[in-house]
Design a protein around this motif. Sequence first.
Motif, PDB file in Angstrom:
ATOM      1  N   ASP A   1       0.807  -1.226   0.000  1.00 63.32           N
ATOM      2  CA  ASP A   1       0.000   0.000   0.000  1.00 63.32           C
ATOM      3  C   ASP A   1       0.840   1.277   0.000  1.00 63.32           C
ATOM      4  OD1 ASP A   1      -2.236  -1.557  -0.081  1.00 63.32           O
ATOM      5  OD2 ASP A   1      -2.771  -1.324   2.030  1.00 63.32           O
ATOM      6  N   PRO A   2       1.945   1.349   0.796  1.00 56.86           N
ATOM      7  CA  PRO A   2       2.745   2.592   0.794  1.00 56.86           C
ATOM      8  C   PRO A   2       3.430   2.901  -0.536  1.00 56.86           C
ATOM      9  CG  PRO A   2       3.147   1.332   2.806  1.00 56.86           C
ATOM     10  CD  PRO A   2       2.365   0.443   1.875  1.00 56.86           C
TER      11      PRO A   2
ATOM     12  N   PHE B   1       1.406   7.162   3.976  1.00 58.04           N
ATOM     13  CA  PHE B   1       0.648   6.915   5.192  1.00 58.04           C
ATOM     14  C   PHE B   1       1.373   7.584   6.362  1.00 58.04           C
ATOM     15  CE2 PHE B   1      -0.802   3.720   2.332  1.00 58.04           C
ATOM     16  CZ  PHE B   1      -2.070   3.347   2.729  1.00 58.04           C
TER      17      PHE B   1
ATOM     18  N   TYR C   1      -4.086   5.771  11.036  1.00 57.56           N
ATOM     19  CA  TYR C   1      -3.282   6.312   9.943  1.00 57.56           C
ATOM     20  C   TYR C   1      -4.146   7.123   8.987  1.00 57.56           C
ATOM     21  CZ  TYR C   1       0.574   3.354  11.428  1.00 57.56           C
ATOM     22  OH  TYR C   1       1.582   2.772  12.160  1.00 57.56           O
ATOM     23  N   GLU C   2      -3.545   8.177   8.493  1.00 52.05           N
ATOM     24  CA  GLU C   2      -4.155   9.043   7.493  1.00 52.05           C
ATOM     25  C   GLU C   2      -3.393   8.846   6.186  1.00 52.05           C
ATOM     26  OE1 GLU C   2      -4.649  13.896   6.937  1.00 52.05           O
ATOM     27  OE2 GLU C   2      -4.329  13.023   8.933  1.00 52.05           O
ATOM     28  N   VAL C   3      -4.115   8.806   5.076  1.00 54.09           N
ATOM     29  CA  VAL C   3      -3.467   8.612   3.781  1.00 54.09           C
ATOM     30  C   VAL C   3      -3.895   9.725   2.837  1.00 54.09           C
ATOM     31  CG1 VAL C   3      -5.287   7.003   3.056  1.00 54.09           C
ATOM     32  CG2 VAL C   3      -3.110   7.026   1.834  1.00 54.09           C
TER      33      VAL C   3
ATOM     34  N   ARG D   1      -4.160  -2.253  10.801  1.00 55.29           N
ATOM     35  CA  ARG D   1      -4.098  -0.800  10.661  1.00 55.29           C
ATOM     36  C   ARG D   1      -5.495  -0.222  10.490  1.00 55.29           C
ATOM     37  NH1 ARG D   1       0.805   1.602   6.957  1.00 55.29           N
ATOM     38  NH2 ARG D   1       2.523   1.081   8.343  1.00 55.29           N
TER      39      ARG D   1
ATOM     40  N   VAL E   1      -7.218   2.962   8.943  1.00 52.05           N
ATOM     41  CA  VAL E   1      -6.798   3.959   7.939  1.00 52.05           C
ATOM     42  C   VAL E   1      -7.976   4.838   7.536  1.00 52.05           C
ATOM     43  CG1 VAL E   1      -5.799   4.300   5.644  1.00 52.05           C
ATOM     44  CG2 VAL E   1      -5.031   2.375   7.058  1.00 52.05           C
TER      45      VAL E   1
ATOM     46  N   TRP F   1      -8.912   7.980   4.740  1.00 52.85           N
ATOM     47  CA  TRP F   1      -8.498   8.850   3.647  1.00 52.85           C
ATOM     48  C   TRP F   1      -8.635  10.297   4.105  1.00 52.85           C
ATOM     49  CZ3 TRP F   1     -10.812   6.870  -1.642  1.00 52.85           C
ATOM     50  CH2 TRP F   1     -10.302   5.591  -1.910  1.00 52.85           C
TER      51      TRP F   1
END
Length: 420
Positions: free
Chosen positions: A200-201, A206, A233-235, A256, A258, A260
């Motif tokens: 994903d990263p 992230f 976590y914020e993305v 995690r 997450v 958006w």
Amino acid sequence: MARKWAGYAVIIYLVYVACMYGYIFWFADTSIPQALKGTAADPQTFLNARELVLSEEYSNIRNFIFLAYTPFEWLIYFFILLCGVSRVFERWAVSISKWRVAQTGIYLFWLSLLTYIAVFPIQYISYTFSRAYNINTQSFGAWMKDEIIGFWINFALMFLIVSVLYWLMKKSSKKWWLYAWLLSVPFSFLLMFVQPVWIDPLYNDFYPLKNKQLEEKILTLADRADIPAEHVYEVNKSEETNALNAYVTGVGANSRIVLWDTTLNKLQEDEILFIMAHEMAHYVEKHIYIGIAGYLALTFVGLWLISRLMNYIVERWGKLLKISAVDTISSLPLFLLLTGVLLFASNPLSNYVSRYQETRADRYAIEMTGDQDAAIHAFQELTRTGLSQVHPPLLIKWLRYTHPSMLERISTIENYDKDE
């Protein structure tokens, strides 16, 4: 004979596309039931006239592209076999290296590149429409960067899978499907463990949620749900979309939570807490593991069917399709074609199970937060920002919808009695 089969395939595809176009744009019923008009589920109560038109237009285009794209991939694989391209790729690979693993990599690269080029126009059209309706916010360069990253990730995964798969075919012509399925069990769990941290990263950045007060409230919900998470976590998805999303991913220590950044920017705090409670429900009710179990069950049946079908097709039409044996790498397009058809055929069942789980998650979130208004407003905003179709056609719901329609979700929440 090959030209005749090619002609039939093209005609069938064009007739199918014409039927799907007629169904989506002319015959499908997307009207709101009379009993729900004027309720919170009626889009006319929360969308303006322009948003109503754009929602229907954009949804119809997306649905048509989906229905046209899927069998187009099958057609590409069929032509790769029929025209002898797969055999040519195999010969190139053999002429370049004597090592079977290297031959697989060379063959797979050319096959992946050719299929990507073939489907690229449809993907670009999809991207263009998404940009035109202000859903996708990526520049062409940023979009292509993600496409290239996706190509190489898919290539790496396919190289690993195909290398093992055809090695098993060489070792056991009758039971390769069973051994492949047994290996898919630990591989699926490994992929779930690895994806949140490594894959994903590659697409987005992230970082810990900046709003620490909100993070504390989310972690309090997570603690009530017994989810082992220390951070939210914020993305930065606003760089590529205006749509909203949040999820709980991973297993064990790699779990995690997450959000958006689009969700953070466009929803109120109580709405975000409802969305997070919904996502936590999937973890609490073990939907991830149920999904894996269902996937493995379908994979077991699918691999068995593919082994039978490949043997039958190669025995009867192998000469026409330029396939000398099932265990030669040139049979891979046939394997991918059959896999695609079976996955498409299984969509109604898998989507039905997923919609049931999503309904359960909505109920759990209402029971945890006790805030129906926040839930309704959150779903209305999800509809607005994503230009979602509130009441999709039945065929689209069967084939595409992993979640209940917004009409169903909002009306269920509006009528929910927490004392029942």
